[in-house]
Design a protein around this motif. Sequence first.
Motif, mmCIF file in Angstrom:
data_model
loop_
_atom_site.group_PDB
_atom_site.id
_atom_site.type_symbol
_atom_site.label_atom_id
_atom_site.label_comp_id
_atom_site.label_asym_id
_atom_site.label_seq_id
_atom_site.Cartn_x
_atom_site.Cartn_y
_atom_site.Cartn_z
ATOM 1 N N ALA A 1 0.849 -1.195 0.000
ATOM 2 C CA ALA A 1 0.000 0.000 0.000
ATOM 3 C C ALA A 1 0.884 1.245 0.000
ATOM 4 N N PRO A 2 0.318 2.419 -0.325
ATOM 5 C CA PRO A 2 1.100 3.666 -0.301
ATOM 6 C C PRO A 2 1.910 3.804 0.982
ATOM 7 N N ILE A 3 3.065 4.423 0.870
ATOM 8 C CA ILE A 3 4.029 4.423 1.968
ATOM 9 C C ILE A 3 3.471 5.071 3.227
ATOM 10 N N SER A 4 2.513 5.972 3.081
ATOM 11 C CA SER A 4 1.911 6.618 4.250
ATOM 12 C C SER A 4 1.117 5.629 5.097
ATOM 13 N N GLU A 5 0.730 4.495 4.516
ATOM 14 C CA GLU A 5 -0.042 3.483 5.247
ATOM 15 C C GLU A 5 0.832 2.420 5.908
ATOM 16 N N ARG A 6 2.107 2.405 5.594
ATOM 17 C CA ARG A 6 2.965 1.311 6.074
ATOM 18 C C ARG A 6 3.494 1.562 7.481
ATOM 19 N N ARG A 7 3.570 2.789 7.893
ATOM 20 C CA ARG A 7 4.046 3.147 9.220
ATOM 21 C C ARG A 7 3.117 4.196 9.801
ATOM 22 N N PRO A 8 2.886 4.161 11.114
ATOM 23 C CA PRO A 8 3.398 3.147 12.025
ATOM 24 C C PRO A 8 2.499 1.928 12.124
ATOM 25 N N ARG A 9 1.316 1.981 11.489
ATOM 26 C CA ARG A 9 0.346 0.921 11.737
ATOM 27 C C ARG A 9 -0.482 0.687 10.493
ATOM 28 N N ILE A 10 -0.455 -0.537 9.991
ATOM 29 C CA ILE A 10 -1.260 -0.853 8.822
ATOM 30 C C ILE A 10 -2.645 -1.322 9.258
ATOM 31 N N THR A 11 -3.563 -1.337 8.307
ATOM 32 C CA THR A 11 -4.927 -1.794 8.554
ATOM 33 C C THR A 11 -5.254 -2.892 7.541
ATOM 34 N N PRO A 12 -6.394 -3.567 7.690
ATOM 35 C CA PRO A 12 -6.766 -4.585 6.701
ATOM 36 C C PRO A 12 -6.860 -4.057 5.275
ATOM 37 N N GLN A 13 -7.049 -2.734 5.111
ATOM 38 C CA GLN A 13 -7.140 -2.173 3.765
ATOM 39 C C GLN A 13 -5.828 -2.273 3.002
ATOM 40 N N ALA A 14 -4.725 -2.497 3.727
ATOM 41 C CA ALA A 14 -3.450 -2.708 3.045
ATOM 42 C C ALA A 14 -3.497 -3.977 2.201
ATOM 43 N N ASP A 15 -4.174 -4.999 2.703
ATOM 44 C CA ASP A 15 -4.331 -6.237 1.925
ATOM 45 C C ASP A 15 -5.171 -6.014 0.670
ATOM 46 N N ILE A 16 -6.139 -5.124 0.758
ATOM 47 C CA ILE A 16 -6.986 -4.849 -0.412
ATOM 48 C C ILE A 16 -6.172 -4.178 -1.506
ATOM 49 N N TRP A 17 -5.327 -3.209 -1.128
ATOM 50 C CA TRP A 17 -4.435 -2.588 -2.112
ATOM 51 C C TRP A 17 -3.535 -3.649 -2.741
ATOM 52 N N SER A 18 -2.971 -4.519 -1.919
ATOM 53 C CA SER A 18 -2.093 -5.569 -2.444
ATOM 54 C C SER A 18 -2.837 -6.519 -3.375
ATOM 55 N N LEU A 19 -4.119 -6.747 -3.100
ATOM 56 C CA LEU A 19 -4.929 -7.545 -4.018
ATOM 57 C C LEU A 19 -5.005 -6.862 -5.372
ATOM 58 N N GLY A 20 -5.274 -5.561 -5.394
ATOM 59 C CA GLY A 20 -5.312 -4.830 -6.654
ATOM 60 C C GLY A 20 -3.982 -4.891 -7.381
ATOM 61 N N ALA A 21 -2.890 -4.698 -6.653
ATOM 62 C CA ALA A 21 -1.561 -4.757 -7.259
ATOM 63 C C ALA A 21 -1.280 -6.145 -7.826
ATOM 64 N N THR A 22 -1.723 -7.170 -7.126
ATOM 65 C CA THR A 22 -1.543 -8.545 -7.590
ATOM 66 C C THR A 22 -2.331 -8.807 -8.862
ATOM 67 N N LEU A 23 -3.563 -8.331 -8.914
ATOM 68 C CA LEU A 23 -4.384 -8.500 -10.113
ATOM 69 C C LEU A 23 -3.741 -7.816 -11.308
ATOM 70 N N GLN A 24 -3.220 -6.606 -11.095
ATOM 71 C CA GLN A 24 -2.546 -5.895 -12.181
ATOM 72 C C GLN A 24 -1.342 -6.688 -12.683
ATOM 73 N N ALA A 25 -0.510 -7.183 -11.772
ATOM 74 C CA ALA A 25 0.664 -7.950 -12.164
ATOM 75 C C ALA A 25 0.270 -9.213 -12.915
ATOM 76 N N PHE A 26 -0.772 -9.882 -12.453
ATOM 77 C CA PHE A 26 -1.229 -11.117 -13.090
ATOM 78 C C PHE A 26 -1.750 -10.846 -14.496
ATOM 79 N N ALA A 27 -2.470 -9.745 -14.680
ATOM 80 C CA ALA A 27 -3.036 -9.425 -15.991
ATOM 81 C C ALA A 27 -1.971 -8.966 -16.982
ATOM 82 N N TYR A 28 -1.041 -8.118 -16.512
ATOM 83 C CA TYR A 28 -0.035 -7.539 -17.406
ATOM 84 C C TYR A 28 1.203 -8.415 -17.559
ATOM 85 N N GLY A 29 1.592 -9.092 -16.475
ATOM 86 C CA GLY A 29 2.787 -9.924 -16.542
ATOM 87 C C GLY A 29 4.047 -9.239 -16.063
ATOM 88 N N PHE A 30 3.923 -8.084 -15.413
ATOM 89 C CA PHE A 30 5.087 -7.425 -14.825
ATOM 90 C C PHE A 30 4.670 -6.755 -13.513
#
Length: 327
Positions: free
Chosen positions: A181-210
């Motif tokens: 997730a954006p760097i402002s969310e990584r410190r000092p405390r993440i929330t479950p929404q960080a996983d949602i961002w990572s899901l989006g990033a994963t979908l993008q990587a899977f679709a594009y291949g990079f």
Amino acid sequence: EIGRGSDGCIVVWRHKKSADIHIVSKQPVDWKARRYLEAELEITKAIGNHPNILQTFGSDEYWLPHGPAIFYEYCELGSAWDYQTELFTTYGEVPEETVWKLMADMSKALHWLQNALDKPYIHNDLKPENILAAKSRSHVWTLNAVPILPDFKICDFARVVDFAGKHGPDCVFNGTPEYAAPISERRPRITPQADIWSLGATLQAFAYGFKPTMTTKTFIATRAKAHQSVPAKHSDFELNKWRDLVPVIYRPLNATAAEQRERWDIPRDERGADLSMEPPMSSALNDWYSMCMQLDQRSRATAADLARWFVPVAERQVRVLYARRRA
């Protein structure tokens, strides 16, 4: 041995009498990594069984040369990265119904982790390497040698943290920067929404291949324009300092190849060819995916939202798109 990471190595074992029966063990790479496996073992016990979470069969605290060893089900299609490569090699593209299926399966798994257990958990390192693909029990989904609609399962729980609301312990980001997730969310405390961002990033990587990050060329130009320091050499991008600073960015799944090249910072391969995705995917899929990559985490879909509203839509789209492909 089929894989090795910072926490442990993965070994596949075959049944002595039945060659088609396999089991996977994960064990520490050295004695120092033992604590990560011990933490992962405790988490897997708390999580329990879910169709989209890798099933744990048991463990051996005194495994040689270093314990504990954790025994998991075997997913014959490998990680989502391995599987994506096989898809592209076989079909010349990543089928859209596969992306719908991946997002639906991960939505169900994250909903289980965040909302269905005694404690809410944050996976903290969701990425293609930590998602496995297994052949579906239903043979109707199989097309050619590589199935288009496998069952996707989250794995690797060494960095999972429990999240108990405003009064819970600090939850520090400890995952992979290229899907974070954006760097402002990584410190000092993440929330479950960080996983949602990572899901989006994963979908993008899977679709594009990079990887879903800003290209090095654009990153250097952006920082130079702002009179900020840049890596001295290209290999410096592998250092954690720079990995943390290169942003994960949104790229639409429904843009044409020309739009991708002109507006969305598409990288090039070793031969200089751009890696734009062709053909683009539907606007309907892109609308749901984009809900995961809102910069403001308050505007992001939650795991409960996705389980309630997205999953039924996705399951219908999977059936429709697959039927069209077979027609």
